[in-house]
Design an enzyme around this catalytic site. Structure first.
Site, short mmCIF file in Angstrom:
data_model
loop_
_atom_site.label_atom_id
_atom_site.label_comp_id
_atom_site.label_asym_id
_atom_site.label_seq_id
_atom_site.Cartn_x
_atom_site.Cartn_y
_atom_site.Cartn_z
N GLU A 30 95.09 61.40 17.29
CA GLU A 30 95.32 62.57 18.15
C GLU A 30 94.97 63.87 17.44
OE1 GLU A 30 95.51 64.34 21.24
OE2 GLU A 30 96.73 62.57 21.64
N LYS A 68 84.05 65.96 17.10
CA LYS A 68 85.16 65.86 18.07
C LYS A 68 84.65 65.43 19.44
CE LYS A 68 87.68 69.43 15.55
NZ LYS A 68 88.10 70.85 15.52
#
Length: 436
Positions: A129, A205
């Site tokens: 996360e 990302k």
């Protein structure tokens, strides 16, 4: 289970944040889990520097195997960053049956397939996360509450350094180099800012986001990536005049069996929520077929937000262990037999509106030559702006196009940039105003 033992590799800023959170909110976590999270070992090459947090005697070690090979440790947190030795450490921990929590987006973007396969074989979790958006719970939302959706678009401001620089340039009219230097002085940018300002960090990302949203593996080398170093104050000002702001945007779009995967400076309308994501904050917008558009906003980096995300993953795994379950889902939320083989659309085939700034000598016929070359390549002009003559007898000419193919834009500019009336290479910024 009365206690779940954790090992931490990397005692830098985020590692210290993890220790701080466990120390401050350990009792709260125990109440929620019904068991204690116990940080048994912290491995780092430097165990003498004061990190501003206290650890019990014997917890710190320079021998990483005291974390990787300890049979009592169930969860290993990897926070050293980079490719190696992080890859080797993670694979060794998995081989020893340990669950992994990491904030290392670069590692997963490049070596994720190998790591996920190892985790699949051993039946352990790999949660990350904190690798995307710092403290923003976007990945767990995609895997959890939003799992019933087919996603069509992913748009994200994912790098706080770039967003800080562009925000300052927008608000103050400053130039890139000036703001970058200030960002380095404030600690928002590294001494070598290449990973951030050239879009590489954002591309890492985006790979992870697209893997989760579209159920396919994305090769970092196929993500078209441009940074913000070519953005000048004049571009910021022109964008404002046309009703836009410039952001470094990560863009993923599903188009049948192909996806767009690109990172570049992008003009977005000033009334668009992502345009109001300023400073070091991050913003991510997803569009699902049932939920519609959903936006996440928060601190994308820093000790405490990132530590919050790391511990969130630890708690997720701990709940499994308390329930006697080794794993609830495959590492990326889908098993190997369900991975889609979607291909990346070549950048030349994407379509967009474009902002193009030419620096031309102030001579008769310049506009005719430029518009002619654009027309020859199927590019239609939506609007044009020309400012007064500058001291060196050149003038910026800005053209906003209707939707066009990237390939046609490149062909036109290869001709225009060689005109004798053009002083320097033109600057191109894509426009994203079709939100769906």
């Amino acid at each position: 289970m009365n206690e779940i033992k954790i090992g931490l590799i990397g005692f830098g800023t985020i590692g210290a944040g993890v220790v701080k959170l466990l120390d401050k909110n350990g009792s709260l976590l125990e109440e929620k889990l019904g068991t204690r999270l116990f940080l048994k070992k912290i491995a780092d090459l430097d165990i003498t520097t004061d990190r501003g947090v206290e650890v019990e005697p014997g917890v710190l070690t320079t021998n990483v195997d005291e974390v990787l090979c300890d049979p009592e440790i169930s969860i290993v947190i990897e926070l050293i960053g980079g490719y190696e030795p992080a890859r080797s450490f993670v694979l060794k921990a998995i081989a020893n049956g340990k669950h992994i929590v990491t904030a290392n987006k670069a590692l997963l973007a490049v070596h994720g397939e190998e790591i996920y396969a190892a985790a699949e074989e051993k039946g352990v979790e790999v949660l990350f996360e904190a690798a995307v958006g710092g403290g923003i719970p976007v990945l767990s939302s995609i895997r959890g509450n939003l799992a019933g959706n087919n996603f069509s678009t992913v748009l994200g401001i994912l790098n706080g350094t770039c967003n800080y620089i562009l925000t300052r340039m927008t608000q103050e009219g400053a130039d890139f180099a000036e703001v970058l230097k200030n960002a380095q002085q404030l600690g928002y940018a590294e001494a070598d800012p290449t990973f951030d300002v050239e879009g590489i960090d954002t591309a890492h990302k985006l790979c992870l986001l697209l893997s989760l949203c579209f159920g396919t593996r994305v090769d970092l080398k196929e993500v078209s990536t441009e940074g913000i170093s070519s953005i000048a104050a004049v571009d910021i000002n022109f964008a404002r005049d046309f009703g836009y702001k410039i952001k470094l945007l990560a863009i993923g779009k599903r188009d049948g069996e192909r996806i767009e995967a690109r990172v570049h400076p992008t003009m977005i309308p000033v009334n668009y929520p992502l345009a109001d994501v300023n400073g070091v904050f991050n913003g991510i917008r997803l569009s699902g077929d049932f939920v519609g558009p959903v936006m996440f906003y928060g601190r994308g980096a820093g000790m405490e937000p990132t530590a919050s995300a790391v511990i969130g993953d630890v708690v997720d795994i701990a709940r499994n262990l308390v329930a006697g379950i080794s794993r609830r889902s495959a590492p990326l939320g889908f098993g190997d037999d369900k991975v889609k083989n979607l291909t990346i659309k070549p950048m030349g085939e994407i379509t967009s509106k474009y902002y193009i700034r030419f620096n031309a000598f102030d001579r008769p016929g310049v506009l005719a030559k430029i518009s002619g070359a654009l027309g020859d390549n199927n590019i239609s002009i939506e609007s044009m702006m020309q400012t007064a003559r500058s001291t060196n007898c050149t003038v910026p000419i800005v053209i906003m196009t209707h939707e066009a193919r990237e390939m046609d834009i490149r062909k036109a500019l290869s001709v225009i940039d060689n005109f004798d009336v053009i002083k320097e290479k033109s600057n191109v910024i894509r426009i994203e105003d079709n939100l769906e």
